[in-house]
Scaffold this motif. Sequence first.
Motif, mmCIF file in Angstrom:
data_model
loop_
_atom_site.group_PDB
_atom_site.id
_atom_site.type_symbol
_atom_site.label_atom_id
_atom_site.label_comp_id
_atom_site.label_asym_id
_atom_site.label_seq_id
_atom_site.Cartn_x
_atom_site.Cartn_y
_atom_site.Cartn_z
ATOM 1 N N MET A 183 0.806 -1.221 0.000
ATOM 2 C CA MET A 183 0.000 0.000 0.000
ATOM 3 C C MET A 183 0.842 1.275 0.000
ATOM 4 O O MET A 183 0.300 2.365 -0.121
ATOM 5 C CB MET A 183 -0.943 0.007 1.203
ATOM 6 N N HIS A 184 2.142 1.135 0.201
ATOM 7 C CA HIS A 184 3.064 2.285 0.263
ATOM 8 C C HIS A 184 2.662 3.280 1.346
ATOM 9 O O HIS A 184 2.768 4.491 1.155
ATOM 10 C CB HIS A 184 3.149 2.976 -1.105
ATOM 11 N N ARG A 185 2.204 2.735 2.482
ATOM 12 C CA ARG A 185 1.853 3.573 3.624
ATOM 13 C C ARG A 185 1.794 2.733 4.880
ATOM 14 O O ARG A 185 1.707 1.519 4.820
ATOM 15 C CB ARG A 185 0.525 4.278 3.399
ATOM 16 N N LYS A 186 1.860 3.402 6.013
ATOM 17 C CA LYS A 186 1.734 2.722 7.306
ATOM 18 C C LYS A 186 0.293 2.885 7.785
ATOM 19 O O LYS A 186 -0.252 3.988 7.725
ATOM 20 C CB LYS A 186 2.672 3.344 8.331
ATOM 21 N N LEU A 187 -0.290 1.803 8.274
ATOM 22 C CA LEU A 187 -1.641 1.891 8.827
ATOM 23 C C LEU A 187 -1.615 2.129 10.334
ATOM 24 O O LEU A 187 -2.619 2.470 10.928
ATOM 25 C CB LEU A 187 -2.445 0.626 8.511
ATOM 26 N N TRP A 188 -0.469 1.935 10.965
ATOM 27 C CA TRP A 188 -0.304 2.242 12.383
ATOM 28 C C TRP A 188 1.143 2.642 12.614
ATOM 29 O O TRP A 188 2.021 2.317 11.836
ATOM 30 C CB TRP A 188 -0.699 1.062 13.275
ATOM 31 N N ASP A 189 1.338 3.383 13.699
ATOM 32 C CA ASP A 189 2.685 3.839 14.028
ATOM 33 C C ASP A 189 2.803 3.939 15.541
ATOM 34 O O ASP A 189 2.158 4.769 16.167
ATOM 35 C CB ASP A 189 2.946 5.199 13.377
ATOM 36 N N TYR A 190 3.626 3.085 16.124
ATOM 37 C CA TYR A 190 3.828 3.054 17.563
ATOM 38 C C TYR A 190 5.063 3.860 17.992
ATOM 39 O O TYR A 190 5.535 3.711 19.112
ATOM 40 C CB TYR A 190 3.982 1.612 18.063
ATOM 41 N N THR A 191 5.569 4.699 17.119
ATOM 42 C CA THR A 191 6.710 5.536 17.484
ATOM 43 C C THR A 191 6.357 6.311 18.753
ATOM 44 O O THR A 191 5.282 6.876 18.864
ATOM 45 C CB THR A 191 7.048 6.512 16.337
ATOM 46 N N GLY A 192 7.254 6.301 19.706
ATOM 47 C CA GLY A 192 7.006 6.990 20.970
ATOM 48 C C GLY A 192 6.455 6.065 22.050
ATOM 49 O O GLY A 192 6.419 6.432 23.218
ATOM 50 N N TYR A 193 6.025 4.886 21.674
ATOM 51 C CA TYR A 193 5.537 3.920 22.653
ATOM 52 C C TYR A 193 6.708 3.170 23.269
ATOM 53 O O TYR A 193 7.739 2.965 22.633
ATOM 54 C CB TYR A 193 4.582 2.907 22.002
ATOM 55 N N PHE A 194 6.513 2.708 24.479
ATOM 56 C CA PHE A 194 7.525 1.951 25.221
ATOM 57 C C PHE A 194 7.883 0.684 24.448
ATOM 58 O O PHE A 194 7.015 -0.045 23.991
ATOM 59 C CB PHE A 194 6.968 1.612 26.613
ATOM 60 N N LEU A 195 9.176 0.425 24.329
ATOM 61 C CA LEU A 195 9.712 -0.755 23.650
ATOM 62 C C LEU A 195 9.137 -0.961 22.250
ATOM 63 O O LEU A 195 8.778 -2.070 21.875
ATOM 64 C CB LEU A 195 9.488 -2.023 24.499
ATOM 65 N N ASN A 196 9.087 0.132 21.489
ATOM 66 C CA ASN A 196 8.620 -0.023 20.111
ATOM 67 C C ASN A 196 9.806 -0.370 19.214
ATOM 68 O O ASN A 196 10.951 -0.060 19.525
ATOM 69 C CB ASN A 196 7.898 1.233 19.623
ATOM 70 N N PHE A 197 9.509 -1.010 18.102
ATOM 71 C CA PHE A 197 10.521 -1.322 17.099
ATOM 72 C C PHE A 197 10.086 -0.689 15.791
ATOM 73 O O PHE A 197 9.083 -1.099 15.198
ATOM 74 C CB PHE A 197 10.690 -2.836 16.927
ATOM 75 N N GLN A 198 10.780 0.363 15.375
ATOM 76 C CA GLN A 198 10.506 1.092 14.142
ATOM 77 C C GLN A 198 9.051 1.559 14.049
ATOM 78 O O GLN A 198 8.531 1.770 12.959
ATOM 79 C CB GLN A 198 10.834 0.233 12.914
ATOM 80 N N GLY A 199 8.389 1.716 15.177
ATOM 81 C CA GLY A 199 6.986 2.132 15.182
ATOM 82 C C GLY A 199 6.039 1.039 14.702
ATOM 83 O O GLY A 199 4.838 1.251 14.610
ATOM 84 N N ARG A 200 6.560 -0.143 14.424
ATOM 85 C CA ARG A 200 5.752 -1.240 13.855
ATOM 86 C C ARG A 200 5.102 -2.105 14.930
ATOM 87 O O ARG A 200 3.992 -2.590 14.755
ATOM 88 C CB ARG A 200 6.621 -2.123 12.959
ATOM 89 N N ILE A 201 5.814 -2.327 16.012
ATOM 90 C CA ILE A 201 5.304 -3.098 17.145
ATOM 91 C C ILE A 201 5.710 -2.360 18.414
ATOM 92 O O ILE A 201 6.651 -1.576 18.400
ATOM 93 C CB ILE A 201 5.853 -4.549 17.178
#
Length: 183
Positions: free
Chosen positions: A103-121
């Motif tokens: 889709m060439h886009r992110k549907l979620w972004d966890y950047t800034g969350y505790f123990l995130n990895f690249q905002g993906r998880i």
Amino acid sequence: MMEEVKLKKWDWFRDHMEYFLVYCLIGWIYESIWCCWIYHKLGFINRGFLFGPWIPIYGIGFFIIYGLFKLIRVKNPILVFIVGTAIATGIELLASYIIEAVMHRKLWDYTGYFLNFQGRIAFEASMMFGIMIFAAICLIHPAIKKMQEKIHDSKVHNVIFIIISSLFFIDLVARIWLGSNMK
């Protein structure tokens, strides 16, 4: 004999479609509450790509998780939580790469969350998925199966099932026809 086979196929289809729809609804409720909480918004947020209260990936995800748990035979509630958390986190990470590539886009972004990895998880989301898998495998699914056994032959049950399933399929076709509501 042939009638009995048709009836068993119908029962199997209805039972599994009900599982699917229940978990689609639970996913929609979870996503709606989660997004109200993380975006600090009061009111309704439709997180699904369909018009109605269902997110199909949760129904599909349930069958994948349930199948895996039957395969590996994990029944201990603590292990259900731990293994479920690990599986869901892995699936979410993989899905993020696939969605971004397709889709060439992110549907979620966890950047800034505790123990995130690249905002993906992130830890918090992983824990929520673990809790939901624990609830589904240990509490919700057994309760659904018990209820289905009690109302198995009810005509009202079949009518309600047909109406709700029809609404889901109409919604799916309408969304495909009208295009995505995701911005």
